[in-house]
Enzyme design. Structure first.
Site, PDB file in Angstrom:
ATOM      1  N   GLY A  32       0.836  -1.190   0.000  1.00 22.31           N
ATOM      2  CA  GLY A  32       0.000   0.000   0.000  1.00 22.31           C
ATOM      3  C   GLY A  32       0.870   1.237   0.000  1.00 22.31           C
ATOM      4  O   GLY A  32       1.987   1.231  -0.520  1.00 22.31           O
ATOM      5  N   CYS A  33       0.383   2.280   0.598  1.00 20.72           N
ATOM      6  CA  CYS A  33       1.097   3.552   0.648  1.00 20.72           C
ATOM      7  C   CYS A  33       2.478   3.375   1.261  1.00 20.72           C
ATOM      8  O   CYS A  33       2.605   2.916   2.389  1.00 20.72           O
ATOM      9  CB  CYS A  33       0.282   4.549   1.465  1.00 20.72           C
ATOM     10  SG  CYS A  33       1.114   6.114   1.720  1.00 20.72           S
ATOM     11  N   PHE A  34       3.513   3.769   0.521  1.00 23.51           N
ATOM     12  CA  PHE A  34       4.856   3.573   1.052  1.00 23.51           C
ATOM     13  C   PHE A  34       5.152   4.480   2.236  1.00 23.51           C
ATOM     14  O   PHE A  34       6.048   4.209   3.017  1.00 23.51           O
ATOM     15  CB  PHE A  34       5.938   3.679  -0.017  1.00 23.51           C
ATOM     16  CG  PHE A  34       5.881   4.866  -0.952  1.00 23.51           C
ATOM     17  CD1 PHE A  34       5.512   6.134  -0.550  1.00 23.51           C
ATOM     18  CD2 PHE A  34       6.228   4.677  -2.279  1.00 23.51           C
ATOM     19  CE1 PHE A  34       5.483   7.200  -1.429  1.00 23.51           C
ATOM     20  CE2 PHE A  34       6.219   5.737  -3.176  1.00 23.51           C
ATOM     21  CZ  PHE A  34       5.843   7.014  -2.742  1.00 23.51           C
ATOM     22  N   ASP A  38      -6.109   3.072   0.589  1.00 25.08           N
ATOM     23  CA  ASP A  38      -5.426   3.170  -0.699  1.00 25.08           C
ATOM     24  C   ASP A  38      -5.875   2.034  -1.594  1.00 25.08           C
ATOM     25  O   ASP A  38      -5.585   0.871  -1.330  1.00 25.08           O
ATOM     26  CB  ASP A  38      -3.906   3.135  -0.495  1.00 25.08           C
ATOM     27  CG  ASP A  38      -3.434   4.268   0.386  1.00 25.08           C
ATOM     28  OD1 ASP A  38      -3.814   5.413   0.117  1.00 25.08           O
ATOM     29  OD2 ASP A  38      -2.692   4.005   1.346  1.00 25.08           O
TER      30      ASP A  38
END
Length: 184
Positions: free
Chosen positions: A10-12, A89
């Site tokens: 997902g979102c880094f 996300d």
């Protein structure tokens, strides 16, 4: 000896701090991998047309922290039953993927994935995280690096949903001081 691991979850932004704050971690870089566009930008990847996923590349000293330890932490940071993104996300660029760079990493990742499935922690839901051979890792723009340090209020807001999920699925880490995910 230094080694690298690449995890998409997902979102880094939410993947950096939990790894970076562990002993034996040399660096954690936010970026993109798995697609076919060279030198992708954040806007291109988030537009879902490059084939890349947001990921982190972790350089670690395997004499201090093992790849297996990193896998254990990785499973706590994601919902391994969700193939369409992670938490808020959604879409291809937020898919969870383990990228391996050696047969040893591949074997450890497969073993870890099977153990998680067998644990019953997610009931009858399948652990869907693919294990793929690592390809070129493209660093994200500088403003994405160390986001949790540069934008602590925004980071806290996006991280909170992951923490809530993890505390529900991994309740033993609410009580133990050896917690991998939470700082005490």
């Amino acid at each position: 000896m230094n080694e690298k691991a690449i995890f998409a979850g997902g979102c880094f932004w939410c993947m950096v701090e939990p790894f970076e704050t562990r002993p034996g971690i040399i660096s954690v870089l936010s970026g993109f991998t798995g697609g076919d566009k060279e030198f992708p930008t954040y806007d291109e990847v988030s537009g879902h047309w490059t084939g890349h996923v947001e990921a982190v590349q972790i350089e670690f000293d395997n004499e201090i922290v093992s790849y297996s330890d990193l896998l254990e932490l990785y499973w706590q940071l994601i919902d391994p039953t969700d193939a369409n993104g992670q938490f808020y996300d959604r879409g291809d660029s937020y898919r969870p993927v383990i990228f391996v760079s050696s047969s040893e990493q591949a074997a450890l990742a497969e073993k870890s994935k099977k153990a998680l499935q067998a644990s019953g922690r997610f009931g009858t839901l399948e652990i869907i995280v693919p294990i793929k051979e690592a390809t070129t890792f493209w660093p994200a723009e500088e403003y994405h690096q160390d986001f949790y340090k540069k934008n602590p209020v925004r980071y806290a807001a996006v991280h909170k949903i992951r923490e809530k999920f993890a505390k529900k699925v991994w309740p033993e880490f609410n009580k133990k001081s050896k917690s991998l995910f939470w700082k005490k």
